[in-house]
Enzyme design. Structure first.
Site: not given
Length: 387
Positions: A65, A88, A97, A167, A197, A220, A312
């Site tokens: 804000e 807030c 805010c 995956a 990530r 990356r 895993g």
């Protein structure tokens, strides 16, 4: 007594939804980068034009804000502010805010959802109403709750939310054989995985994954290298090699290593000298591994709100069994790994349920193509609390 106004016409409601969606998109920019604060977006509109926009900054400052008001300047007077979370009402490192919005002279505030933080929890809205500002609440409430599900869990349950990122092949496996690293998905799926990530505070994994893959768990994507989350390793006996690649990337972000009492003291000292943070889990689990509920509480006490598990089958299974998994992000390759391959869960039936889009206790929220691969998202079904 506070009063909340609602959109009077379909046209005005459509306008509210349109601008709130913009605020939501801004809020999402902060995910993984603002904890322990919520990720908030704000747009300020005057005469149908956006005159200011803001989102929560790194580490939670500046607030959305105040940033939007700064950009709007004097034009904020008489404007409408669209905010994804109640402003807030308490003094922290910065003034409330809600006060900033009042002082800026806005005429109307459209707020997606009330802040569950007891320091605000309706007080921010009441401040606006007491100042004569018209308030509309509940626009895209579900979307706003989803964005800050981790923050809400932190406030209500003192724990973060956990998401599994997997995956796997079309037969539900993550590696061709024991102890081998297998490349599963293509570049488009990998990039989406890096976005996931970047949008989490912590990426969590087990020692077996580290010993096999020697991963860095950095982000990356071009231009997002600074969005690497804290890395959290579950390593009961401190088996991590001192030359592990992840220990050479501590300039990207911290590495937290959870171990059990009795782990090698000299190894602990050597890891700390390299810059890692070693955390002794006071409560071992039934399987003589770190207790996952203890770890969840520790992360919550540290202010962590969103954790991505990239590990895993054993750890995936353990988190599912503990009932800690809130979201599943599943990337499926069209290829099969066949006999002898390692399943994504110790119980292959879970992987089959995911592939069929029918996992008990979860509902599918997204399914789309990622090049030759398929992405599916699942969210835990909330239990309806009795009145």
């Amino acid at each position: 007594m506070k009063t909340i106004e609602h959109s009077a016409t379909q046209q005005s409601e459509a306008t509210d939804i349109r601008f709130m969606r913009i605020a939501m998109a801004l809020a999402e920019r902060g995910l993984g980068n603002v904890w322990p604060n919520p990720a908030v977006g704000c747009v300020i509109i005057n005469n149908g034009h956006i005159i200011g926009r803001g989102w929560t900054g790194p580490g939670g400052r500046p607030h959305a804000e105040t940033e939007a008001l700064k950009r709007a300047g004097d034009a904020a007077k008489g404007a409408t502010a669209y905010i994804t979370l109640e402003p807030c009402a308490h003094f922290g490192k910065t003034p409330p805010c809600a006060d900033a919005l009042v002082n800026a002279g806005i005429k109307r505030a459209v707020i997606a959802i009330t802040d569950p933080d007891p320091r605000t929890a309706g007080r921010g809205i009441q401040k606006l109403i007491d100042a004569g500002i018209s308030v509309s609440e509940g626009i895209l409430k579900t979307e706003a709750e989803n964005i800050n599900a981790g923050f809400f869990s932190l406030i209500k349950n003192k724990k973060p939310i956990f998401a599994l990122k997997i995956a796997a092949s079309s037969d539900g496996c993550i590696a061709a054989s024991v102890g081998t690293r297998t490349d599963i998905t293509g570049s488009i799926a990998k990039n989406l995985g890096h976005m996931l990530r970047a949008s989490h505070d912590v990426v969590l994994f087990g020692i077996a994954t580290l010993l096999i893959d020697d991963p860095e768990y950095t982000c990356r994507l071009p231009g997002m290298e600074n969005r690497t989350p804290i890395r959290a390793l579950l390593d009961s006996n401190l088996r991590i090699p001192l030359d592990a690649r992840i220990l050479k990337t501590l300039d990207k972000n911290e590495l937290w290593i959870f171990c059990l009492p009795g782990a090698d003291v000299k190894k602990q000292s050597a890891l700390e000298d390299l810059g890692a943070k070693v955390i002794i889990v006071e409560k071992p689990g039934a399987d003589a591994r770190p207790d996952l509920d203890w770890i969840a509480s520790y992360l919550g006490e540290s202010g962590v709100s969103r954790v991505l598990i990239e590990s895993g089958g054993k750890l995936n299974q353990a988190f599912m069994k503990a009932g800690l998994v809130d979201d599943i992000h599943w990337f499926s390759s069209p290829s099969k790994l066949g006999h002898g391959a390692i399943p994504a869960f110790d119980e292959i039936t879970i992987a089959k349920d995911v592939l069929n889009g029918n996992i008990q206790g979860f509902q599918m929220t997204d399914k789309r193509a990622c090049g030759d691969d398929t992405y599916m998202a699942f969210k835990k079904i909330k239990k309806v609390e009795a009145n």
